[in-house]
Write a protein that holds these residues in place. Sequence first.
Motif, PDB file in Angstrom:
ATOM      1  N   GLU A   1       0.827  -1.217   0.000  1.00 19.82           N
ATOM      2  CA  GLU A   1       0.000   0.000   0.000  1.00 19.82           C
ATOM      3  C   GLU A   1       0.860   1.266   0.000  1.00 19.82           C
ATOM      4  O   GLU A   1       0.334   2.368   0.030  1.00 19.82           O
ATOM      5  CB  GLU A   1      -0.941   0.011   1.212  1.00 19.82           C
ATOM      6  N   GLN A   2       2.173   1.103  -0.030  1.00 16.75           N
ATOM      7  CA  GLN A   2       3.109   2.229   0.014  1.00 16.75           C
ATOM      8  C   GLN A   2       2.719   3.202   1.132  1.00 16.75           C
ATOM      9  O   GLN A   2       2.563   4.410   0.912  1.00 16.75           O
ATOM     10  CB  GLN A   2       3.137   2.940  -1.338  1.00 16.75           C
ATOM     11  N   ALA A   3       2.573   2.618   2.321  1.00 21.45           N
ATOM     12  CA  ALA A   3       2.051   3.387   3.448  1.00 21.45           C
ATOM     13  C   ALA A   3       3.108   4.271   4.110  1.00 21.45           C
ATOM     14  O   ALA A   3       2.785   5.003   5.039  1.00 21.45           O
ATOM     15  CB  ALA A   3       1.442   2.434   4.467  1.00 21.45           C
ATOM     16  N   ALA A   4       4.347   4.205   3.645  1.00 21.87           N
ATOM     17  CA  ALA A   4       5.392   5.021   4.266  1.00 21.87           C
ATOM     18  C   ALA A   4       5.626   6.300   3.483  1.00 21.87           C
ATOM     19  O   ALA A   4       5.663   6.280   2.248  1.00 21.87           O
ATOM     20  CB  ALA A   4       6.700   4.236   4.333  1.00 21.87           C
ATOM     21  N   GLN A   5       5.765   7.414   4.204  1.00 22.07           N
ATOM     22  CA  GLN A   5       6.337   8.589   3.556  1.00 22.07           C
ATOM     23  C   GLN A   5       7.744   8.718   4.120  1.00 22.07           C
ATOM     24  O   GLN A   5       8.689   8.190   3.560  1.00 22.07           O
ATOM     25  CB  GLN A   5       5.471   9.821   3.764  1.00 22.07           C
ATOM     26  N   CYS A   6       7.901   9.324   5.300  1.00 24.24           N
ATOM     27  CA  CYS A   6       9.256   9.322   5.878  1.00 24.24           C
ATOM     28  C   CYS A   6       9.557   7.968   6.511  1.00 24.24           C
ATOM     29  O   CYS A   6      10.701   7.563   6.613  1.00 24.24           O
ATOM     30  CB  CYS A   6       9.438  10.453   6.877  1.00 24.24           C
ATOM     31  N   GLY A   7       8.513   7.255   6.957  1.00 23.63           N
ATOM     32  CA  GLY A   7       8.696   5.902   7.474  1.00 23.63           C
ATOM     33  C   GLY A   7       8.997   5.793   8.949  1.00 23.63           C
ATOM     34  O   GLY A   7       9.052   4.693   9.495  1.00 23.63           O
ATOM     35  N   TYR A   8       9.175   6.946   9.609  1.00 20.72           N
ATOM     36  CA  TYR A   8       9.623   6.887  11.009  1.00 20.72           C
ATOM     37  C   TYR A   8       8.583   6.257  11.935  1.00 20.72           C
ATOM     38  O   TYR A   8       8.930   5.589  12.892  1.00 20.72           O
ATOM     39  CB  TYR A   8       9.989   8.295  11.504  1.00 20.72           C
ATOM     40  N   CYS A   9       7.315   6.443  11.618  1.00 20.06           N
ATOM     41  CA  CYS A   9       6.256   5.911  12.489  1.00 20.06           C
ATOM     42  C   CYS A   9       5.958   4.448  12.219  1.00 20.06           C
ATOM     43  O   CYS A   9       5.233   3.809  12.981  1.00 20.06           O
ATOM     44  CB  CYS A   9       4.973   6.723  12.313  1.00 20.06           C
ATOM     45  N   LEU A  10       6.469   3.921  11.094  1.00 17.18           N
ATOM     46  CA  LEU A  10       5.969   2.617  10.630  1.00 17.18           C
ATOM     47  C   LEU A  10       6.278   1.463  11.562  1.00 17.18           C
ATOM     48  O   LEU A  10       5.490   0.524  11.663  1.00 17.18           O
ATOM     49  CB  LEU A  10       6.509   2.302   9.227  1.00 17.18           C
ATOM     50  N   ASN A  11       7.422   1.514  12.246  1.00 11.75           N
ATOM     51  CA  ASN A  11       7.678   0.443  13.216  1.00 11.75           C
ATOM     52  C   ASN A  11       6.508   0.341  14.193  1.00 11.75           C
ATOM     53  O   ASN A  11       5.965  -0.739  14.419  1.00 11.75           O
ATOM     54  CB  ASN A  11       8.976   0.701  13.980  1.00 11.75           C
ATOM     55  N   GLY A  12       6.110   1.483  14.742  1.00  9.97           N
ATOM     56  CA  GLY A  12       5.021   1.494  15.716  1.00  9.97           C
ATOM     57  C   GLY A  12       3.691   1.095  15.098  1.00  9.97           C
ATOM     58  O   GLY A  12       2.901   0.371  15.705  1.00  9.97           O
ATOM     59  N   MET A  13       3.446   1.569  13.867  1.00  9.22           N
ATOM     60  CA  MET A  13       2.188   1.231  13.192  1.00  9.22           C
ATOM     61  C   MET A  13       2.112  -0.283  12.961  1.00  9.22           C
ATOM     62  O   MET A  13       1.072  -0.913  13.184  1.00  9.22           O
ATOM     63  CB  MET A  13       2.100   1.957  11.843  1.00  9.22           C
ATOM     64  N   ILE A  14       3.204  -0.855  12.486  1.00  6.86           N
ATOM     65  CA  ILE A  14       3.206  -2.282  12.149  1.00  6.86           C
ATOM     66  C   ILE A  14       3.115  -3.139  13.415  1.00  6.86           C
ATOM     67  O   ILE A  14       2.340  -4.091  13.484  1.00  6.86           O
ATOM     68  CB  ILE A  14       4.456  -2.636  11.311  1.00  6.86           C
ATOM     69  N   MET A  15       3.886  -2.789  14.439  1.00  5.43           N
ATOM     70  CA  MET A  15       3.858  -3.596  15.662  1.00  5.43           C
ATOM     71  C   MET A  15       2.502  -3.492  16.363  1.00  5.43           C
ATOM     72  O   MET A  15       1.988  -4.473  16.900  1.00  5.43           O
ATOM     73  CB  MET A  15       4.985  -3.167  16.620  1.00  5.43           C
ATOM     74  N   THR A  16       1.906  -2.297  16.334  1.00  5.10           N
ATOM     75  CA  THR A  16       0.591  -2.118  16.957  1.00  5.10           C
ATOM     76  C   THR A  16      -0.472  -2.868  16.154  1.00  5.10           C
ATOM     77  O   THR A  16      -1.390  -3.460  16.727  1.00  5.10           O
ATOM     78  CB  THR A  16       0.257  -0.615  17.062  1.00  5.10           C
ATOM     79  N   THR A  17      -0.332  -2.870  14.834  1.00  5.58           N
ATOM     80  CA  THR A  17      -1.259  -3.628  13.984  1.00  5.58           C
ATOM     81  C   THR A  17      -1.139  -5.117  14.257  1.00  5.58           C
ATOM     82  O   THR A  17      -2.138  -5.841  14.361  1.00  5.58           O
ATOM     83  CB  THR A  17      -0.976  -3.348  12.494  1.00  5.58           C
ATOM     84  N   LYS A  18       0.078  -5.592  14.377  1.00  6.69           N
ATOM     85  CA  LYS A  18       0.302  -7.023  14.663  1.00  6.69           C
ATOM     86  C   LYS A  18      -0.399  -7.407  15.980  1.00  6.69           C
ATOM     87  O   LYS A  18      -1.097  -8.428  16.047  1.00  6.69           O
ATOM     88  CB  LYS A  18       1.807  -7.277  14.717  1.00  6.69           C
ATOM     89  N   ALA A  19      -0.221  -6.577  17.005  1.00 12.03           N
ATOM     90  CA  ALA A  19      -0.858  -6.868  18.299  1.00 12.03           C
ATOM     91  C   ALA A  19      -2.375  -6.818  18.168  1.00 12.03           C
ATOM     92  O   ALA A  19      -3.087  -7.653  18.733  1.00 12.03           O
ATOM     93  CB  ALA A  19      -0.378  -5.874  19.361  1.00 12.03           C
ATOM     94  N   LEU A  20      -2.880  -5.852  17.385  1.00  6.43           N
ATOM     95  CA  LEU A  20      -4.331  -5.739  17.176  1.00  6.43           C
ATOM     96  C   LEU A  20      -4.872  -6.999  16.504  1.00  6.43           C
ATOM     97  O   LEU A  20      -5.855  -7.591  16.979  1.00  6.43           O
ATOM     98  CB  LEU A  20      -4.640  -4.507  16.306  1.00  6.43           C
ATOM     99  N   LEU A  21      -4.239  -7.407  15.399  1.00 10.85           N
ATOM    100  CA  LEU A  21      -4.763  -8.552  14.635  1.00 10.85           C
ATOM    101  C   LEU A  21      -4.631  -9.860  15.414  1.00 10.85           C
ATOM    102  O   LEU A  21      -5.425 -10.783  15.210  1.00 10.85           O
ATOM    103  CB  LEU A  21      -4.069  -8.661  13.270  1.00 10.85           C
ATOM    104  N   ASP A  22      -3.657  -9.926  16.304  1.00 15.25           N
ATOM    105  CA  ASP A  22      -3.535 -11.131  17.135  1.00 15.25           C
ATOM    106  C   ASP A  22      -4.717 -11.263  18.098  1.00 15.25           C
ATOM    107  O   ASP A  22      -5.139 -12.373  18.411  1.00 15.25           O
ATOM    108  CB  ASP A  22      -2.222 -11.110  17.941  1.00 15.25           C
TER     109      ASP A  22
END
Length: 152
Positions: free
Chosen positions: A95-116
Amino acid sequence: TEHPLMLSVNGENIHIQVMADTPLLLVLRNDLALNGPKYGCGLGECGACTVLIDGIAARSCVIPALGVTGRAVTTLEGLGDRDHLHPVQRAFIEEQAAQCGYCLNGMIMTTKALLDRNPSPSDREIRQALSGNLCRCGTHIEILRAVQRAII
Ligand code: FES
């Protein structure tokens, strides 16, 4: 003075010495060379440093490393790598969800916890889960699409 710390990081048992007040984030980045988690605010407010502790999303910048003695920590590196991407990582790339990408670690890890804990969240639940993760670039729509893609 330093104290012995034993914990599991991405499935590997780690034994190191740390100062009593060293945050988990600094141990991960400086001692273990795991640079997935980012240093943003250092105050527990932006989510850039998010890791999973026993499967729960947590802000590693405000958690003393000694506080996770005996626990299982998962960082972005523990989800997958270039050759074996986790479905959430793949969805964010597609989805090319990164612009600068700095937040993505948090977005991805929080998403992983959510989907679990909730394998098919509504848009409202996704927004709610990610609301504490700040993105200055404003790629929220792409991030929402990436999470929706990861669900399918
Ligand atoms: Fe930890 Fe901002 S760096 S919440």
